[in-house]
Design a protein around this motif. Structure first.
Motif, PDB file in Angstrom:
ATOM      1  N   LYS A 169       0.843  -1.191   0.000  1.00  0.00           N
ATOM      2  CA  LYS A 169       0.000   0.000   0.000  1.00  0.00           C
ATOM      3  C   LYS A 169       0.876   1.238   0.000  1.00  0.00           C
ATOM      4  O   LYS A 169       1.689   1.444   0.907  1.00  0.00           O
ATOM      5  CB  LYS A 169      -0.914  -0.005   1.232  1.00  0.00           C
ATOM      6  CG  LYS A 169      -1.995   1.056   1.205  1.00  0.00           C
ATOM      7  CD  LYS A 169      -2.931   0.895   2.394  1.00  0.00           C
ATOM      8  CE  LYS A 169      -4.088   1.882   2.351  1.00  0.00           C
ATOM      9  NZ  LYS A 169      -4.992   1.710   3.491  1.00  0.00           N
ATOM     10  N   PHE A 170       0.735   2.043  -1.070  1.00  0.00           N
ATOM     11  CA  PHE A 170       1.440   3.309  -1.175  1.00  0.00           C
ATOM     12  C   PHE A 170       0.525   4.442  -0.693  1.00  0.00           C
ATOM     13  O   PHE A 170      -0.684   4.390  -0.884  1.00  0.00           O
ATOM     14  CB  PHE A 170       1.848   3.592  -2.624  1.00  0.00           C
ATOM     15  CG  PHE A 170       2.909   2.674  -3.150  1.00  0.00           C
ATOM     16  CD1 PHE A 170       4.193   2.712  -2.653  1.00  0.00           C
ATOM     17  CD2 PHE A 170       2.623   1.777  -4.165  1.00  0.00           C
ATOM     18  CE1 PHE A 170       5.179   1.868  -3.142  1.00  0.00           C
ATOM     19  CE2 PHE A 170       3.592   0.929  -4.668  1.00  0.00           C
ATOM     20  CZ  PHE A 170       4.880   0.981  -4.156  1.00  0.00           C
ATOM     21  N   LYS A 171       1.141   5.467  -0.121  1.00  0.00           N
ATOM     22  CA  LYS A 171       0.390   6.656   0.288  1.00  0.00           C
ATOM     23  C   LYS A 171       1.101   7.897  -0.235  1.00  0.00           C
ATOM     24  O   LYS A 171       2.317   8.032  -0.099  1.00  0.00           O
ATOM     25  CB  LYS A 171       0.255   6.732   1.808  1.00  0.00           C
ATOM     26  CG  LYS A 171      -0.578   7.929   2.283  1.00  0.00           C
ATOM     27  CD  LYS A 171      -0.759   7.919   3.778  1.00  0.00           C
ATOM     28  CE  LYS A 171      -1.575   9.125   4.248  1.00  0.00           C
ATOM     29  NZ  LYS A 171      -2.941   9.126   3.699  1.00  0.00           N
ATOM     30  N   ASN A 172       0.330   8.783  -0.848  1.00  0.00           N
ATOM     31  CA  ASN A 172       0.848  10.064  -1.326  1.00  0.00           C
ATOM     32  C   ASN A 172       0.794  11.057  -0.171  1.00  0.00           C
ATOM     33  O   ASN A 172      -0.275  11.520   0.223  1.00  0.00           O
ATOM     34  CB  ASN A 172       0.022  10.559  -2.508  1.00  0.00           C
ATOM     35  CG  ASN A 172       0.550  11.854  -3.096  1.00  0.00           C
ATOM     36  OD1 ASN A 172       1.428  12.493  -2.535  1.00  0.00           O
ATOM     37  ND2 ASN A 172       0.005  12.229  -4.250  1.00  0.00           N
ATOM     38  N   THR A 173       1.956  11.386   0.395  1.00  0.00           N
ATOM     39  CA  THR A 173       2.013  12.306   1.523  1.00  0.00           C
ATOM     40  C   THR A 173       2.392  13.722   1.077  1.00  0.00           C
ATOM     41  O   THR A 173       2.628  14.587   1.925  1.00  0.00           O
ATOM     42  CB  THR A 173       3.024  11.806   2.570  1.00  0.00           C
ATOM     43  OG1 THR A 173       4.313  11.639   1.945  1.00  0.00           O
ATOM     44  CG2 THR A 173       2.581  10.483   3.159  1.00  0.00           C
ATOM     45  N   GLY A 174       2.450  13.964  -0.240  1.00  0.00           N
ATOM     46  CA  GLY A 174       2.718  15.301  -0.749  1.00  0.00           C
ATOM     47  C   GLY A 174       1.428  15.998  -1.133  1.00  0.00           C
ATOM     48  O   GLY A 174       0.324  15.558  -0.793  1.00  0.00           O
ATOM     49  N   ASN A 175       1.551  17.082  -1.885  1.00  0.00           N
ATOM     50  CA  ASN A 175       0.369  17.836  -2.317  1.00  0.00           C
ATOM     51  C   ASN A 175       0.225  17.850  -3.833  1.00  0.00           C
ATOM     52  O   ASN A 175      -0.544  18.639  -4.370  1.00  0.00           O
ATOM     53  CB  ASN A 175       0.411  19.268  -1.771  1.00  0.00           C
ATOM     54  CG  ASN A 175       1.686  20.009  -2.163  1.00  0.00           C
ATOM     55  OD1 ASN A 175       2.337  19.674  -3.143  1.00  0.00           O
ATOM     56  ND2 ASN A 175       2.038  21.018  -1.380  1.00  0.00           N
ATOM     57  N   SER A 176       0.987  16.982  -4.532  1.00  0.00           N
ATOM     58  CA  SER A 176       0.909  16.875  -5.982  1.00  0.00           C
ATOM     59  C   SER A 176       0.668  15.427  -6.376  1.00  0.00           C
ATOM     60  O   SER A 176       0.879  14.507  -5.579  1.00  0.00           O
ATOM     61  CB  SER A 176       2.200  17.389  -6.635  1.00  0.00           C
ATOM     62  OG  SER A 176       2.440  18.744  -6.309  1.00  0.00           O
TER      63      SER A 176
END
Length: 354
Positions: free
Chosen positions: A197-204
């Motif tokens: 499971k990947f998580k996008n912790t940025g804002n793009s």
């Protein structure tokens, strides 16, 4: 609807998998022999980077694969997400904020059979644009077609997931590996399934990809299998997560899932492919995921590892029973031989003289 607010993005964190299925699939087409509706689009999804206040033109190629000329229209649509099912509902109208900065070169157009048509999509972002804007571009018939002889009409459409990434100071692209686990710690036979499971912790918006390497511990240079990660090229929205499954099934023997029966039930069948006997699996194995994503300047690795065991206990038990039977047979044979040797080695008593 304020597209530049984080509240909008928070509503669509986990919809990527569903939208990728919508990207180039006719929606609601009825299987009638006349007036068939068949369109293809490229690229899909439609992804671009734009600076705040910049104007940019995208090209979407549309192919008419049907047998008749199609009169079409193209529109931008928002969408909503139902929780917890994450099913997608496309809005019937263009959101007001979206309508201000997006336009099409030909909102209505015609495409002859076998012809490719290039639609130009103009984006004019305001200076105060946010970091990313996802929406859906819908291509459908300009008018509802007349009913066919069978009393049905085709109201088909294609939904293309469209991502606009804003290149501005403060934009961050960051991916974390939330979890990476096998579905079991011990397997009797393959397949072994992995969930990451990947998580996008940025804002793009980001697009991670890579491989899972299955190997023996200490033999990293010669993996037994290489399993692709995010092979379909799905994107992660800011704050969103994506679960990816991978399966290692190259073993002897191995379980194969049957096709669903009329009740939708499946069974696990053990397959003995003797040509694959060299792939007999036993012992401890490791699986290492090596993925990368682009942070805007370079590729950044994301790495994780798990271990698991393959113990074909029924085969081992059968071998043990066979060895035990053979051992008992050998022991009995040796025991008889020892008795015979002792009997032959025993001194004979001479007969007494009468």
């Amino acid at each position: 609807m304020k597209l530049n607010r984080s509240s909008f993005l928070s509503r669509i964190l986990l919809v990527l998998a569903s939208l990728s299925c919508l990207a180039a699939v006719p929606v609601g087409a009825a299987p009638v022999p006349k007036g068939d509706f068949s369109l293809e689009v490229s690229p899909s999804p439609l992804v671009t980077d734009v600076k705040p206040g910049e104007s940019k033109t995208l090209e979407l190629k549309i192919h008419n694969a049907s047998r008749a000329t199609e009169q079409l229209k193209i529109q931008a649509r928002g969408f909503t997400t139902a929780h917890p099912s994450e099913s997608i509902t496309i809005t019937p109208t263009t959101p007001p904020d979206l309508a201000k900065w997006i336009s099409f070169s030909q909102p209505t157009f015609s495409v002859r059979p076998g012809e490719w048509f290039t639609q130009k999509i103009s984006i004019n972002l305001p200076d105060d644009a946010g970091f990313s804007y996802p929406f859906i571009t819908v291509i459908s018939r300009a008018e509802t077609p007349e009913q066919t002889d069978g009393g049905a009409s085709i109201q088909g459409s294609i939904a293309v997931f469209t991502l606009v990434n804003i290149d501005k100071p403060g934009a961050t692209r960051r991916v974390e590996l939330e979890s990476f686990t096998p579905d079991q710690s011990f397997y009797e036979f393959l397949p072994a399934s992995f969930k990451l499971k990947f998580k996008n912790t940025g804002n793009s918006i980001v697009q991670p990809y890579g491989n899972i390497y299955v190997q023996r511990p200490g033999k990293e240079s010669s993996p037994l299998a290489v399993l692709p990660v995010n092979e379909t090229g799905n994107y992660l929205l800011p704050g969103g997560s994506k679960e990816i499954n991978a399966t290692w099934a190259d073993g002897f023997p191995y379980y194969q899932t049957s096709q669903p029966d009329k009740d939708g039930k499946t069974t696990q069948n053990l397959i003995w492919n003797w040509e694959n006997i060299s792939h007999f699996r036993i012992g401890r194995y490791t699986a290492q995921v090596v993925a990368v994503y682009n942070d805007g300047t370079r590729d950044v690795p994301v790495i994780g590892a798990v271990s698991f065991w393959v113990i074909p206990w029924r085969i081992l038990l059968g071998v043990l029973v066979v060895l035990l039977v053979i051992g008992i047979g050998i022991w009995s044979t040796l025991k008889r031989l020892v008795r015979q040797v002792k009997r032959l080695a025993r001194p004979r008593t001479p007969p007494e003289n009468s």
